[in-house]
Motif scaffolding. Structure first.
Motif, PDB file in Angstrom:
ATOM      1  N   PRO A   1      23.983  38.774 -40.891  1.00 51.71           N
ATOM      2  CA  PRO A   1      25.256  38.114 -41.198  1.00 51.71           C
ATOM      3  C   PRO A   1      25.265  37.537 -42.606  1.00 51.71           C
ATOM      4  O   PRO A   1      24.226  37.117 -43.127  1.00 51.71           O
ATOM      5  CB  PRO A   1      25.323  36.998 -40.151  1.00 51.71           C
ATOM      6  N   ALA A   2      26.429  37.520 -43.226  1.00 53.41           N
ATOM      7  CA  ALA A   2      26.555  36.961 -44.569  1.00 53.41           C
ATOM      8  C   ALA A   2      26.146  35.495 -44.570  1.00 53.41           C
ATOM      9  O   ALA A   2      26.436  34.751 -43.626  1.00 53.41           O
ATOM     10  CB  ALA A   2      27.995  37.110 -45.064  1.00 53.41           C
ATOM     11  N   GLY A   3      25.486  35.088 -45.634  1.00 49.90           N
ATOM     12  CA  GLY A   3      25.113  33.690 -45.766  1.00 49.90           C
ATOM     13  C   GLY A   3      24.038  33.254 -44.807  1.00 49.90           C
ATOM     14  O   GLY A   3      24.128  32.196 -44.194  1.00 49.90           O
ATOM     15  N   ILE A   4      22.971  34.060 -44.659  1.00 49.88           N
ATOM     16  CA  ILE A   4      21.872  33.695 -43.765  1.00 49.88           C
ATOM     17  C   ILE A   4      20.575  33.786 -44.557  1.00 49.88           C
ATOM     18  O   ILE A   4      20.446  34.593 -45.478  1.00 49.88           O
ATOM     19  CB  ILE A   4      21.833  34.619 -42.526  1.00 49.88           C
ATOM     20  N   HIS A   5      19.620  32.945 -44.235  1.00 48.50           N
ATOM     21  CA  HIS A   5      18.302  33.040 -44.854  1.00 48.50           C
ATOM     22  C   HIS A   5      17.253  32.572 -43.856  1.00 48.50           C
ATOM     23  O   HIS A   5      17.561  32.173 -42.745  1.00 48.50           O
ATOM     24  CB  HIS A   5      18.243  32.252 -46.162  1.00 48.50           C
ATOM     25  N   GLY A   6      15.980  32.661 -44.252  1.00 47.65           N
ATOM     26  CA  GLY A   6      14.904  32.181 -43.394  1.00 47.65           C
ATOM     27  C   GLY A   6      14.255  33.229 -42.521  1.00 47.65           C
ATOM     28  O   GLY A   6      13.395  32.893 -41.702  1.00 47.65           O
ATOM     29  N   THR A   7      14.630  34.509 -42.669  1.00 48.39           N
ATOM     30  CA  THR A   7      14.027  35.540 -41.816  1.00 48.39           C
ATOM     31  C   THR A   7      12.537  35.691 -42.105  1.00 48.39           C
ATOM     32  O   THR A   7      11.731  35.846 -41.187  1.00 48.39           O
ATOM     33  CB  THR A   7      14.744  36.889 -41.983  1.00 48.39           C
ATOM     34  N   GLY A   8      12.158  35.653 -43.386  1.00 46.66           N
ATOM     35  CA  GLY A   8      10.738  35.780 -43.718  1.00 46.66           C
ATOM     36  C   GLY A   8       9.922  34.603 -43.231  1.00 46.66           C
ATOM     37  O   GLY A   8       8.802  34.771 -42.723  1.00 46.66           O
ATOM     38  N   CYS A   9      10.467  33.404 -43.383  1.00 48.49           N
ATOM     39  CA  CYS A   9       9.791  32.204 -42.882  1.00 48.49           C
ATOM     40  C   CYS A   9       9.588  32.300 -41.370  1.00 48.49           C
ATOM     41  O   CYS A   9       8.502  32.009 -40.848  1.00 48.49           O
ATOM     42  CB  CYS A   9      10.614  30.957 -43.184  1.00 48.49           C
ATOM     43  N   THR A  10      10.630  32.711 -40.675  1.00 50.12           N
ATOM     44  CA  THR A  10      10.583  32.783 -39.218  1.00 50.12           C
ATOM     45  C   THR A  10       9.577  33.817 -38.746  1.00 50.12           C
ATOM     46  O   THR A  10       8.807  33.580 -37.804  1.00 50.12           O
ATOM     47  CB  THR A  10      11.982  33.085 -38.669  1.00 50.12           C
ATOM     48  N   LEU A  11       9.562  34.977 -39.387  1.00 45.85           N
ATOM     49  CA  LEU A  11       8.622  36.024 -38.993  1.00 45.85           C
ATOM     50  C   LEU A  11       7.180  35.549 -39.181  1.00 45.85           C
ATOM     51  O   LEU A  11       6.343  35.690 -38.277  1.00 45.85           O
ATOM     52  CB  LEU A  11       8.867  37.288 -39.807  1.00 45.85           C
ATOM     53  N   SER A  12       6.868  34.984 -40.342  1.00 48.50           N
ATOM     54  CA  SER A  12       5.493  34.546 -40.583  1.00 48.50           C
ATOM     55  C   SER A  12       5.113  33.388 -39.663  1.00 48.50           C
ATOM     56  O   SER A  12       3.955  33.284 -39.223  1.00 48.50           O
ATOM     57  CB  SER A  12       5.297  34.169 -42.049  1.00 48.50           C
ATOM     58  N   ALA A  13       6.058  32.528 -39.337  1.00 49.92           N
ATOM     59  CA  ALA A  13       5.780  31.433 -38.406  1.00 49.92           C
ATOM     60  C   ALA A  13       5.518  31.963 -37.004  1.00 49.92           C
ATOM     61  O   ALA A  13       4.652  31.448 -36.284  1.00 49.92           O
ATOM     62  CB  ALA A  13       6.935  30.443 -38.384  1.00 49.92           C
ATOM     63  N   ALA A  14       6.257  33.002 -36.600  1.00 54.99           N
ATOM     64  CA  ALA A  14       6.034  33.593 -35.276  1.00 54.99           C
ATOM     65  C   ALA A  14       4.660  34.255 -35.198  1.00 54.99           C
ATOM     66  O   ALA A  14       3.987  34.193 -34.163  1.00 54.99           O
ATOM     67  CB  ALA A  14       7.131  34.610 -34.968  1.00 54.99           C
ATOM     68  N   ILE A  15       4.232  34.891 -36.290  1.00 53.34           N
ATOM     69  CA  ILE A  15       2.878  35.462 -36.320  1.00 53.34           C
ATOM     70  C   ILE A  15       1.844  34.351 -36.219  1.00 53.34           C
ATOM     71  O   ILE A  15       0.859  34.456 -35.467  1.00 53.34           O
ATOM     72  CB  ILE A  15       2.669  36.279 -37.608  1.00 53.34           C
ATOM     73  N   THR A  16       2.054  33.275 -36.955  1.00 55.22           N
ATOM     74  CA  THR A  16       1.139  32.138 -36.920  1.00 55.22           C
ATOM     75  C   THR A  16       1.050  31.562 -35.515  1.00 55.22           C
ATOM     76  O   THR A  16      -0.046  31.217 -35.042  1.00 55.22           O
ATOM     77  CB  THR A  16       1.605  31.052 -37.906  1.00 55.22           C
ATOM     78  N   ALA A  17       2.185  31.482 -34.841  1.00 53.73           N
ATOM     79  CA  ALA A  17       2.187  30.997 -33.457  1.00 53.73           C
ATOM     80  C   ALA A  17       1.351  31.900 -32.568  1.00 53.73           C
ATOM     81  O   ALA A  17       0.577  31.424 -31.716  1.00 53.73           O
ATOM     82  CB  ALA A  17       3.623  30.915 -32.944  1.00 53.73           C
ATOM     83  N   GLY A  18       1.493  33.210 -32.737  1.00 58.85           N
ATOM     84  CA  GLY A  18       0.700  34.135 -31.937  1.00 58.85           C
ATOM     85  C   GLY A  18      -0.792  33.977 -32.180  1.00 58.85           C
ATOM     86  O   GLY A  18      -1.597  33.996 -31.234  1.00 58.85           O
ATOM     87  N   LEU A  19      -1.187  33.806 -33.438  1.00 56.58           N
ATOM     88  CA  LEU A  19      -2.603  33.600 -33.752  1.00 56.58           C
ATOM     89  C   LEU A  19      -3.094  32.281 -33.155  1.00 56.58           C
ATOM     90  O   LEU A  19      -4.236  32.191 -32.666  1.00 56.58           O
ATOM     91  CB  LEU A  19      -2.815  33.621 -35.265  1.00 56.58           C
ATOM     92  N   ALA A  20      -2.251  31.249 -33.198  1.00 56.50           N
ATOM     93  CA  ALA A  20      -2.626  29.964 -32.603  1.00 56.50           C
ATOM     94  C   ALA A  20      -2.857  30.077 -31.107  1.00 56.50           C
ATOM     95  O   ALA A  20      -3.663  29.336 -30.527  1.00 56.50           O
ATOM     96  CB  ALA A  20      -1.556  28.919 -32.903  1.00 56.50           C
ATOM     97  N   GLN A  21      -2.147  31.010 -30.474  1.00 57.19           N
ATOM     98  CA  GLN A  21      -2.308  31.236 -29.035  1.00 57.19           C
ATOM     99  C   GLN A  21      -3.500  32.125 -28.712  1.00 57.19           C
ATOM    100  O   GLN A  21      -3.771  32.405 -27.545  1.00 57.19           O
ATOM    101  CB  GLN A  21      -1.032  31.867 -28.472  1.00 57.19           C
ATOM    102  N   GLY A  22      -4.205  32.577 -29.750  1.00 51.94           N
ATOM    103  CA  GLY A  22      -5.391  33.398 -29.539  1.00 51.94           C
ATOM    104  C   GLY A  22      -5.128  34.888 -29.461  1.00 51.94           C
ATOM    105  O   GLY A  22      -6.024  35.649 -29.088  1.00 51.94           O
ATOM    106  N   ARG A  23      -3.929  35.332 -29.812  1.00 56.32           N
ATOM    107  CA  ARG A  23      -3.635  36.761 -29.793  1.00 56.32           C
ATOM    108  C   ARG A  23      -4.308  37.442 -30.979  1.00 56.32           C
ATOM    109  O   ARG A  23      -4.522  36.820 -32.030  1.00 56.32           O
ATOM    110  CB  ARG A  23      -2.129  36.999 -29.841  1.00 56.32           C
ATOM    111  N   ASP A  24      -4.632  38.731 -30.808  1.00 57.54           N
ATOM    112  CA  ASP A  24      -5.197  39.444 -31.944  1.00 57.54           C
ATOM    113  C   ASP A  24      -4.087  39.752 -32.941  1.00 57.54           C
ATOM    114  O   ASP A  24      -2.896  39.606 -32.653  1.00 57.54           O
ATOM    115  CB  ASP A  24      -5.949  40.709 -31.517  1.00 57.54           C
TER     116      ASP A  24
END
Length: 265
Positions: A208-231
């Motif tokens: 959608p027009a006027g949106i940002h933060g997709t890169g931040c969100t993706l990297s944060a979701a990966i970080t969450a997965g690593l914190a949970q012990g996922r490979d």
């Protein structure tokens, strides 16, 4: 004595007053993944998805104090960095994290969604020489990868080689995001991990027009997965699947002739 099993992740990034990117996006993402999120603010950014108006770096002593007190008091399972606005902020972060064996995801934030440059050449040099060597994963988009490699990336066929070259140059894993390539066909992201490439193909979803933060969100979701012990592969795959849901459920407002959107939650 009973213990709380909730994993803890730390984000080191800028505070976005519009709450669509940076610290705010990271903490929302951690919460959605059942993670207790800690934050160390590297700068305060006056911005919306349409304009970056001012960046005020945090005093280095304050950034260092945040990092040290959090690492001393919490069993942090994973860390991510976003916008580090100065050479000193990069080097301070790298120095402290080097002292601890915590998985580190580096989102090499260099250019805002508006197209505004958020950092300079000296800071990029510090990122590549000080921070990436202590990282576990780096998550560049194509413009950021081009800056890291000092070469252009013009086609999907070049993504694997670019991800490999970044990974091998810094001895880390690299997720190269292909969303900046032209066209509206399927998108390809390439993970270079343990000397192998893993391709993630996913449908193009108009943002959608006027949106940002997709890169931040993706990297944060990966970080969450690593914190949970996922490979690494599972953490990346789950994060890539997570993001389209937020884009499809984006919130949109119209005000003063501006149309502004924010990722859904």
């Amino acid at each position: 004595m009973a213990t709380n099993e909730t994993p803890i992740a730390l984000t080191i990034a800028g505070a976005d007053c519009s709450a669509g990117a940076g610290i705010q996006a990271d903490l929302k993402t951690f919460l959605n993944h059942g993670i207790h999120g800690l934050s160390a603010i590297s700068c305060v950014v006056a911005e919306t998805p349409r304009e970056v108006r001012q960046i005020e770096p945090t005093e280095i002593s304050t950034l260092e104090a945040q990092l040290r007190i959090l690492i001393e008091h919490y069993p942090i399972c994973a860390v991510k960095t976003g916008l580090l606005p100065s050479v000193e902020s990069v080097r301070t972060t790298a120095k402290i994290l080097k002292e601890h064996q915590i998985p580190l995801v580096v989102d090499p934030v260099m250019i805002a969604s508006t197209g505004s440059n958020l950092t300079d050449g000296e800071t990029i040099h510090a990122l590549t020489n000080d921070l990436l060597p202590v990282a576990t994963l780096v998550t560049p988009n194509i413009p950021e990868a081009e800056a890291l490699l000092d070469r252009t990336i013009q086609s999907e066929g070049e993504l694997e080689a670019a991800a490999r070259d970044i990974g091998q140059r810094y001895d880390i894993s690299c997720l190269l995001k292909g969303g900046h390539l032209p066209g509206e066909g399927d998108r390809l992201d390439v993970l270079w991990h343990q000397d192998q490439a893993c391709h993630f193909q996913h449908p193009f979803i108009p943002t959608p027009a006027g949106i940002h933060g997709t890169g931040c969100t993706l990297s944060a979701a990966i970080t969450a997965g690593l914190a949970q012990g996922r490979d690494m592969r599972e953490a990346v795959a789950r994060a890539i699947d997570y993001l389209p849901q937020l884009i499809k459920s984006a919130h949109t407002w119209e005000h003063n002739n501006y149309r502004i959107s924010c990722l859904g939650w």
